[in-house]
Scaffold this motif. Structure first.
Motif, PDB file in Angstrom:
ATOM      1  N   UNK A   9      37.006  52.637  40.416  1.00  0.00           N
ATOM      2  CA  UNK A   9      36.105  52.006  41.452  1.00  0.00           C
ATOM      3  C   UNK A   9      34.628  51.973  41.163  1.00  0.00           C
ATOM      4  N   UNK A  10      34.274  52.496  39.868  1.00  0.00           N
ATOM      5  CA  UNK A  10      33.019  52.648  39.525  1.00  0.00           C
ATOM      6  C   UNK A  10      32.380  51.273  39.263  1.00  0.00           C
ATOM      7  N   UNK A  45      32.761  30.192  37.480  1.00  0.00           N
ATOM      8  CA  UNK A  45      31.301  29.772  37.026  1.00  0.00           C
ATOM      9  C   UNK A  45      30.556  31.111  37.196  1.00  0.00           C
ATOM     10  N   UNK A  46      29.649  31.329  36.188  1.00  0.00           N
ATOM     11  CA  UNK A  46      28.508  32.637  36.282  1.00  0.00           C
ATOM     12  C   UNK A  46      27.778  32.402  37.443  1.00  0.00           C
ATOM     13  N   UNK A  47      27.257  31.423  38.123  1.00  0.00           N
ATOM     14  CA  UNK A  47      26.291  31.603  39.177  1.00  0.00           C
ATOM     15  C   UNK A  47      27.427  31.626  40.408  1.00  0.00           C
ATOM     16  N   UNK A  48      28.644  31.919  40.382  1.00  0.00           N
ATOM     17  CA  UNK A  48      29.452  32.438  41.489  1.00  0.00           C
ATOM     18  C   UNK A  48      30.069  33.723  41.246  1.00  0.00           C
ATOM     19  N   UNK A  49      29.587  34.288  40.264  1.00  0.00           N
ATOM     20  CA  UNK A  49      29.998  35.988  39.779  1.00  0.00           C
ATOM     21  C   UNK A  49      28.720  36.705  40.261  1.00  0.00           C
ATOM     22  N   UNK A  50      28.981  37.938  40.564  1.00  0.00           N
ATOM     23  CA  UNK A  50      28.051  38.747  40.870  1.00  0.00           C
ATOM     24  C   UNK A  50      28.503  40.272  40.571  1.00  0.00           C
ATOM     25  N   UNK A  51      27.819  40.981  39.792  1.00  0.00           N
ATOM     26  CA  UNK A  51      28.363  42.478  39.690  1.00  0.00           C
ATOM     27  C   UNK A  51      27.810  43.138  41.156  1.00  0.00           C
ATOM     28  N   UNK A  52      28.721  43.778  41.687  1.00  0.00           N
ATOM     29  CA  UNK A  52      28.309  44.541  43.037  1.00  0.00           C
ATOM     30  C   UNK A  52      27.681  45.873  42.816  1.00  0.00           C
ATOM     31  N   UNK A  53      28.389  46.711  41.733  1.00  0.00           N
ATOM     32  CA  UNK A  53      28.098  47.977  41.349  1.00  0.00           C
ATOM     33  C   UNK A  53      28.491  48.254  39.917  1.00  0.00           C
ATOM     34  N   UNK A  54      28.153  49.205  39.538  1.00  0.00           N
ATOM     35  CA  UNK A  54      28.527  49.922  38.049  1.00  0.00           C
ATOM     36  C   UNK A  54      28.128  49.078  36.957  1.00  0.00           C
ATOM     37  N   UNK A  55      27.408  48.188  36.847  1.00  0.00           N
ATOM     38  CA  UNK A  55      27.099  47.230  35.821  1.00  0.00           C
ATOM     39  C   UNK A  55      26.795  48.071  34.605  1.00  0.00           C
ATOM     40  N   UNK A  56      26.432  49.031  34.911  1.00  0.00           N
ATOM     41  CA  UNK A  56      25.885  49.938  33.647  1.00  0.00           C
ATOM     42  C   UNK A  56      27.014  50.654  33.053  1.00  0.00           C
ATOM     43  N   UNK A  73      35.819  49.197  31.513  1.00  0.00           N
ATOM     44  CA  UNK A  73      34.990  50.317  32.347  1.00  0.00           C
ATOM     45  C   UNK A  73      34.863  51.651  31.379  1.00  0.00           C
ATOM     46  N   UNK A  74      33.620  52.134  31.374  1.00  0.00           N
ATOM     47  CA  UNK A  74      33.372  53.243  30.275  1.00  0.00           C
ATOM     48  C   UNK A  74      34.119  54.430  30.974  1.00  0.00           C
ATOM     49  N   UNK A  79      40.427  46.924  32.082  1.00  0.00           N
ATOM     50  CA  UNK A  79      39.873  45.591  31.868  1.00  0.00           C
ATOM     51  C   UNK A  79      38.815  44.965  32.660  1.00  0.00           C
ATOM     52  N   UNK A  80      37.772  44.453  32.335  1.00  0.00           N
ATOM     53  CA  UNK A  80      36.804  43.788  33.254  1.00  0.00           C
ATOM     54  C   UNK A  80      36.530  42.430  33.111  1.00  0.00           C
ATOM     55  N   UNK A  81      36.012  41.791  33.927  1.00  0.00           N
ATOM     56  CA  UNK A  81      35.431  40.360  33.692  1.00  0.00           C
ATOM     57  C   UNK A  81      34.516  40.316  32.299  1.00  0.00           C
ATOM     58  N   UNK A  82      34.464  39.334  31.892  1.00  0.00           N
ATOM     59  CA  UNK A  82      33.596  39.073  30.610  1.00  0.00           C
ATOM     60  C   UNK A  82      33.251  37.453  30.534  1.00  0.00           C
ATOM     61  N   UNK A  83      32.254  37.179  29.471  1.00  0.00           N
ATOM     62  CA  UNK A  83      31.934  36.048  29.373  1.00  0.00           C
ATOM     63  C   UNK A  83      32.951  35.267  28.771  1.00  0.00           C
ATOM     64  N   UNK A  84      33.423  34.076  29.237  1.00  0.00           N
ATOM     65  CA  UNK A  84      34.115  32.996  28.762  1.00  0.00           C
ATOM     66  C   UNK A  84      33.561  32.308  27.895  1.00  0.00           C
TER      67      UNK A  84
END
Length: 133
Positions: A9-10, A45-56, A73-74, A79-84
């Motif tokens: 959940x981080x 699409x990247x403009x429809x995606x947003x990190x809510x928390x924990x991007x660091x 996740x550190x 596995x997390x979303x990434x650049x396609x």
């Protein structure tokens, strides 16, 4: 608005688009990354995606001598979303909340590379190599 998060959940994110298609990659790299028959993702699409928390807490690893990178996740290793590509993110669909009810497997890619024990049992279109729209 679809939401998703890692195992601990981080890291959480939101998607402002209704998703339908799941792409399952059966290549050997994705099998090793997931420890399974491949990776199931949706493309956003990247403009429809947003990190809510924990991007660091998001870390990445690029496979040497390959055009492949993973994000995770550190804390928990999920596995997390990434650049396609320049315009899109890939999102592992197992991270999405139960609100993602319209999803279905539409495409299987790198089918020529799938494991001998992997049997595809759905109606998703099969591509011998990369996705061919």
């Amino acid at each position: 608005m679809l939401k998703g998060h890692c195992n601990c959940g981080a890291v959480s994110f939101e998607i402002a688009i209704d998703l339908k298609d799941i792409y399952v990659c059966h290549c050997s790299i994705c099998r090793r990354w997931s420890g399974n028959n491949g990776v199931a993702v949706s493309i956003v699409p990247k403009d429809r995606f947003r990190w809510s928390s924990g991007q660091e807490k998001v870390a990445s690893w690029k496979k040497p001598d390959a055009d492949w990178e993973s994000w995770f996740c550190r804390n928990c290793g999920s596995a997390l979303p990434g650049s396609n590509d320049e315009m899109n993110m890939f999102v592992p669909v197992g991270l999405l909340s139960e609100d993602a009810k319209n999803l279905e497997v539409s495409h299987h890619i790198w089918v020529d590379s799938k494991a001998a024990w992997d049997t595809i049992c759905d109606n998703g279109k099969q591509h011998k190599r990369e996705f061919q729209g």
